[in-house]
Design a protein around this motif. Structure first.
Motif, short mmCIF file in Angstrom:
data_model
loop_
_atom_site.label_atom_id
_atom_site.label_comp_id
_atom_site.label_asym_id
_atom_site.label_seq_id
_atom_site.Cartn_x
_atom_site.Cartn_y
_atom_site.Cartn_z
N ARG A 154 21.21 2.56 -9.65
CA ARG A 154 21.05 1.81 -8.41
C ARG A 154 19.60 1.90 -7.95
O ARG A 154 18.99 2.97 -7.99
N LYS A 155 19.06 0.78 -7.52
CA LYS A 155 17.65 0.71 -7.17
C LYS A 155 17.45 0.85 -5.65
O LYS A 155 18.35 0.58 -4.85
N PRO A 156 16.26 1.27 -5.24
CA PRO A 156 15.97 1.35 -3.80
C PRO A 156 16.00 -0.04 -3.15
O PRO A 156 15.72 -1.05 -3.79
N SER A 157 16.35 -0.05 -1.89
CA SER A 157 16.29 -1.28 -1.10
C SER A 157 15.97 -0.89 0.34
O SER A 157 15.95 0.29 0.69
N SER A 158 15.72 -1.88 1.17
CA SER A 158 15.39 -1.61 2.57
C SER A 158 16.63 -1.27 3.40
O SER A 158 16.52 -0.77 4.52
N VAL A 159 17.81 -1.51 2.85
CA VAL A 159 19.06 -1.24 3.55
C VAL A 159 19.42 0.24 3.39
O VAL A 159 19.38 0.78 2.29
N ILE A 160 19.78 0.89 4.48
CA ILE A 160 20.20 2.29 4.41
C ILE A 160 21.50 2.39 3.61
O ILE A 160 22.47 1.70 3.89
N ASP A 161 21.50 3.24 2.61
CA ASP A 161 22.67 3.41 1.75
C ASP A 161 22.85 4.91 1.50
O ASP A 161 21.98 5.56 0.92
N ILE A 162 23.98 5.44 1.94
CA ILE A 162 24.29 6.86 1.76
C ILE A 162 25.63 6.97 1.05
O ILE A 162 26.61 6.36 1.45
N ARG A 163 25.65 7.75 -0.03
CA ARG A 163 26.88 7.96 -0.81
C ARG A 163 27.00 9.44 -1.10
O ARG A 163 26.07 10.05 -1.65
N LEU A 164 28.15 10.02 -0.78
CA LEU A 164 28.41 11.43 -1.03
C LEU A 164 29.79 11.58 -1.62
O LEU A 164 30.73 10.87 -1.23
N GLU A 165 29.93 12.48 -2.58
CA GLU A 165 31.24 12.77 -3.15
C GLU A 165 31.31 14.23 -3.55
O GLU A 165 30.36 14.78 -4.10
N ALA A 166 32.45 14.85 -3.25
CA ALA A 166 32.72 16.22 -3.68
C ALA A 166 34.11 16.25 -4.30
O ALA A 166 35.00 15.48 -3.90
N GLY A 167 34.29 17.11 -5.29
CA GLY A 167 35.58 17.16 -5.94
C GLY A 167 35.89 18.51 -6.54
O GLY A 167 34.99 19.30 -6.85
N LEU A 168 37.19 18.80 -6.67
CA LEU A 168 37.69 20.00 -7.32
C LEU A 168 38.64 19.57 -8.43
O LEU A 168 39.33 18.55 -8.31
N GLY A 169 38.67 20.38 -9.53
CA GLY A 169 39.53 20.00 -10.63
C GLY A 169 39.98 21.19 -11.44
O GLY A 169 39.73 22.36 -11.09
N SER A 170 40.65 20.89 -12.54
CA SER A 170 41.17 21.92 -13.43
C SER A 170 40.05 22.79 -13.97
O SER A 170 38.89 22.40 -14.02
N TYR A 171 40.41 23.99 -14.39
CA TYR A 171 39.49 24.96 -14.99
C TYR A 171 38.36 25.35 -14.04
O TYR A 171 37.21 25.48 -14.44
N GLU A 172 38.72 25.51 -12.78
CA GLU A 172 37.77 25.97 -11.75
C GLU A 172 36.54 25.07 -11.68
O GLU A 172 35.41 25.52 -11.50
#
Length: 748
Positions: free
Chosen positions: A194-212
């Motif tokens: 994804r490329k920079p743009s003048s529009v504010i764009d914030i994306r965050l993700e956190a996850g938990l799964g098998s095998y710690e």
């Protein structure tokens, strides 16, 4: 976490009276599974793409009308319906919906594509329509050109990165002999951030799964000034355990410690000039996957023969991969119809990979690979865009240096070879490559509905292979078996394509093309007792004939299909090809000619608002038509070329309330019987067909927050991803078992 795949075979073959075959039967049972594979788990290949408004949830789309698919496969923005090339395009959201985390996972979402780690989990092979590189050496180039943000990566060792903040991935099928830089007999894979743009764009993700396991993904972008935009993305993946157990130490194997970051700055210097600076860095300090061995020199592992994910190693193997790079892209509008693009790039990569190849506590083959790669590339493109004529021409230059030091601690093996008193065997080499190219691509609308497409590329490569030798060590003192070898290889080649595009309607394209690509020759980077083996192998060449159609059958149904016929000559194949006084040695050579015929099709259907069904099917028939080496039989099928692949995705999203939406995703892949190795036709290298299914259920709030539960390999299917022959017998690796997890994400 993504499935792990093993390294390919290496070193020496020892004949023995003791041998066992580990054969798998095709467990793809019944038409019910086939129906599921087609209707609810076959992923959108060509049609699964970036829309004109990327990442807009599909349930929010206008009715059932499908959006346009926009690609840059021909170095300019085009609607996919207008490009006479078979392209599989996956948006960032498509990748997440299918659980795709690395380049290896792309095979599960595209037909006629096989991607695996041929060496534990740090060397990757991409095979497209049966054409690929099955070699573990770092100095060989992939048969499918891999481009990350328009930068070509020279070594398969550089392909083990994870995906993060991806805008889209474009997979081009067949030789791309005009617009793409190097070595594209199989095709090209473009990974675009994804490329920079003048529009504010914030994306965050956190996850938990098998095998710690847990992961954090984040990206933030927006305007710093009126002319300067920025975007920063970061990903870390951590895993405390894994699906394998080392029966020697009792430890679980599969720990992951991988972090990558990328900063992009886009400066609009003027109305005519835009510059994009891309800085990136990452590391991977994870466990090296264990090899499940059928060791011919001991019965130690026999007690665990029926436990596929229990294997042995004297110590728990680890790897340390580090990468860093920078690129500067300048776009300059010289005139209303004329533009210049410059891409300057530098990549630095180091790899320390330690493994126990023999799969036991004994010291037969405890390998360590210490590599360093530096590459620089420069591309200049001049583009002319008129109503009836579009031209792109330019020049490309790259220089790379690969330094390798491989050693195998073999204290218990060398005495069996008559080398008592020695404990280590290994090899060194350095390879430097200069590549030059000039190219031209044109599209001329000769009639209102008919466009003539043509391209030509002249390429020159010069390789210097030196400091190459094999050494033996005792108590830390090493001696070369022969004086270091120094050799040179140079080649020049003309490649390209010619084709016709016919617009049968506004949303229907019929295309036909003849294209030619080549993959340059070079030097094998494997262990050798004979310096004469370190002579160069020649270029391989591929001529492709293809006819296809792309049509919007209805506003809610897109169908694409193609048939192809390849003439493949001087094929470069890796395996136990070289005879020596102590047995068969492994390496790469030109083994002869082959043919590849096949077809593929995909469909994207939105029968109701919020419901997307995407399906694809691929069929290939490969055969060696001429063999020039004793180890490859005429009539053999090419490695990593299953006759049938099915893959896809079905997604349904609906409104629970004014603020809350829910969604469910079913995806998966089926592939038929596949052969991992054709040299000397080993039956141990055949894996039967299998199906792997995935599922995810999510809830979204206010189009900002989303929580989901996911499951990969939902039926806990056991399947091999690789089988390889080593000095101590056959080893094999398996795909990951069932894994589950939860993700929480936020977008603004």
């Amino acid at each position: 976490m993504p499935g792990r795949s093993p390294r390919h075979s290496k070193a020496i073959h020892i004949s023995t009276s003791r041998g066992r075959k580990f054969m798998f039967r095709d467990q793809f049972r019944g038409a019910g599974w086939l129906t599921l594979a087609i209707t609810s788990s076959v992923f959108a290949t060509t049609a699964s793409a970036q829309q004109t408004e990327p990442d807009v949830p599909q349930a929010k789309a206008s009715g059932t009308t499908l959006g346009d698919i926009v690609v840059t496969a021909q170095r300019r923005e085009q609607r996919a319906d207008d490009v006479g090339v078979t392209i599989n395009v996956l948006s960032g959201d498509d990748l997440k919906a299918a659980g795709t985390q690395s380049i290896v996972d792309l095979a599960a979402v595209t037909p006629n594509v096989q991607i695996k780690n041929v060496m534990a989990n740090s060397i990757t092979n991409v095979s497209i329509r049966g054409i690929g590189l099955n070699d573990y050496a770092v100095n060989n180039n992939p048969a499918a050109g891999i481009y990350v943000d328009n930068v070509y990566l020279v070594s398969p060792a550089m392909l083990t990165f994870g995906f993060y903040d991806v805008d889209r991935i474009e997979i081009l099928k067949g030789p791309q002999g005009d617009l793409y830089g190097r070595n594209t007999t199989a095709g090209a894979v473009n990974i675009i951030s994804r490329k920079p743009s003048s529009v504010i764009d914030i994306r965050l993700e956190a996850g938990l799964g098998s095998y710690e396991s847990w992961h954090l993904d984040g990206a933030i972008g927006g305007a710093l000034t009126s002319t300067l935009n920025a975007r920063f993305a970061l990903q870390t993946i951590q895993q405390g355990s894994g699906p394998q157990t080392n029966y020697v130490t009792g430890n679980r194997i599969g720990k992951v410690d991988r972090t990558n970051g990328r900063l992009q700055l886009q400066w609009e210097a003027s109305d005519a000039i835009t510059m994009l600076l891309n800085l990136h860095k990452g590391y991977d300090r994870s466990d090296t996957a264990l090899y499940k061995a059928d060791n011919v020199l001991t019965t130690e592992e026999d007690a665990y023969a029926d436990q596929p994910r229990v294997a042995g190693a004297g110590t728990d193997p680890r790897m340390e991969l580090e990468s860093a790079g920078a690129s500067l892209t300048v776009n300059w509008t010289l005139a209303p119809r004329l533009s210049l693009t410059s891409i300057s790039a530098y990549e630095h990569f180091t790899r320390l990979h330690a493994e126990d190849t023999d799969g036991t506590s004994l010291v037969f083959l405890d390998g360590t690979y210490d590599d360093r790669i530096d590459q620089y590339s420069q591309e200049l493109r001049l583009a002319y865009d008129a109503d009836d004529l579009k031209l792109i021409g330019g020049a490309f230059y790259s220089r790379d240096k690969v330094q390798a030091h491989d050693e195998f601690y073999a204290l218990d093996l060398l005495p069996l070879l008559g080398l008592a008193g020695l404990d280590t065997i290994g090899n060194n080499y350095r390879q430097r490559t200069d590549a030059y190219a000039a190219f031209m691509h044109g599209e001329w609308t000769v009639a209102p509905r008919l466009t003539l497409v043509g391209g030509l590329r002249y390429t020159e490569e010069r390789k210097t292979f030196d400091q190459a030798t094999t050494f033996l060590c005792a108590a830390g003192t090493c001696n070369d078996l022969f004086a270091p070898v120094s050799n040179r290889y140079s080649t020049s080649n003309i490649s390209g394509k010619i084709g016709l595009n016919y617009k049968a309607g506004d949303r229907t394209l019929i295309y036909a093309s003849v294209s030619r690509g080549f993959k340059s020759g070079g030097f094998q980077g494997q262990l050798s007792f004979d310096p004469s083996v370190l002579q160069p192998f020649d270029d391989e060449k591929l001529t492709a004939y293809e006819v296809g159609i792309k049509t919007r059958v209805a506003p809610n149904l897109q169908v694409n299909a193609a048939v192809f016929d390849y003439e493949y000559s001087d094929a470069q194949i890796y395996g136990p090809l070289f005879d020596s006084p102590i047995g068969v040695l492994f390496g790469i050579a030109n083994v002869g000619n082959a043919r590849v015929k096949g077809a593929e099709a995909d469909a994207w259907w939105r029968p109701a608002a919020g419901l997307d069904i995407r399906a694809g099917i691929g069929f290939i028939d490969t055969e060696v038509t001429k063999s020039v080496v004793a180890g490859v039989m005429k009539g053999s099928v090419l490695p990593n070329s299953p006759r049938l692949t099915l893959n896809g995705l079905a997604k349904y999203q609906w409104a629970v309330s004014d603020r809350v939406d829910a969604d469910i995703v079913l995806s998966g892949k089926y592939q038929s019987r596949v052969r991992f190795d054709i040299v000397r036709s080993p039956s141990e290298a055949v894996e039967g067909g299998y199906f792997v299914g995935n599922a995810e259920v999510g809830v979204s709030v206010d189009d900002h927050w989303r929580a989901s539960l996911w499951c990969k390999n939902i039926f806990d299917r056991l399947y091999r991803t690789q089988a390889l022959n080593t000095s101590v017998g056959w080893t094999r690796q398996y795909g990951d078992p069932r894994t589950v997890g939860v993700n929480i994400s936020y977008r603004y």
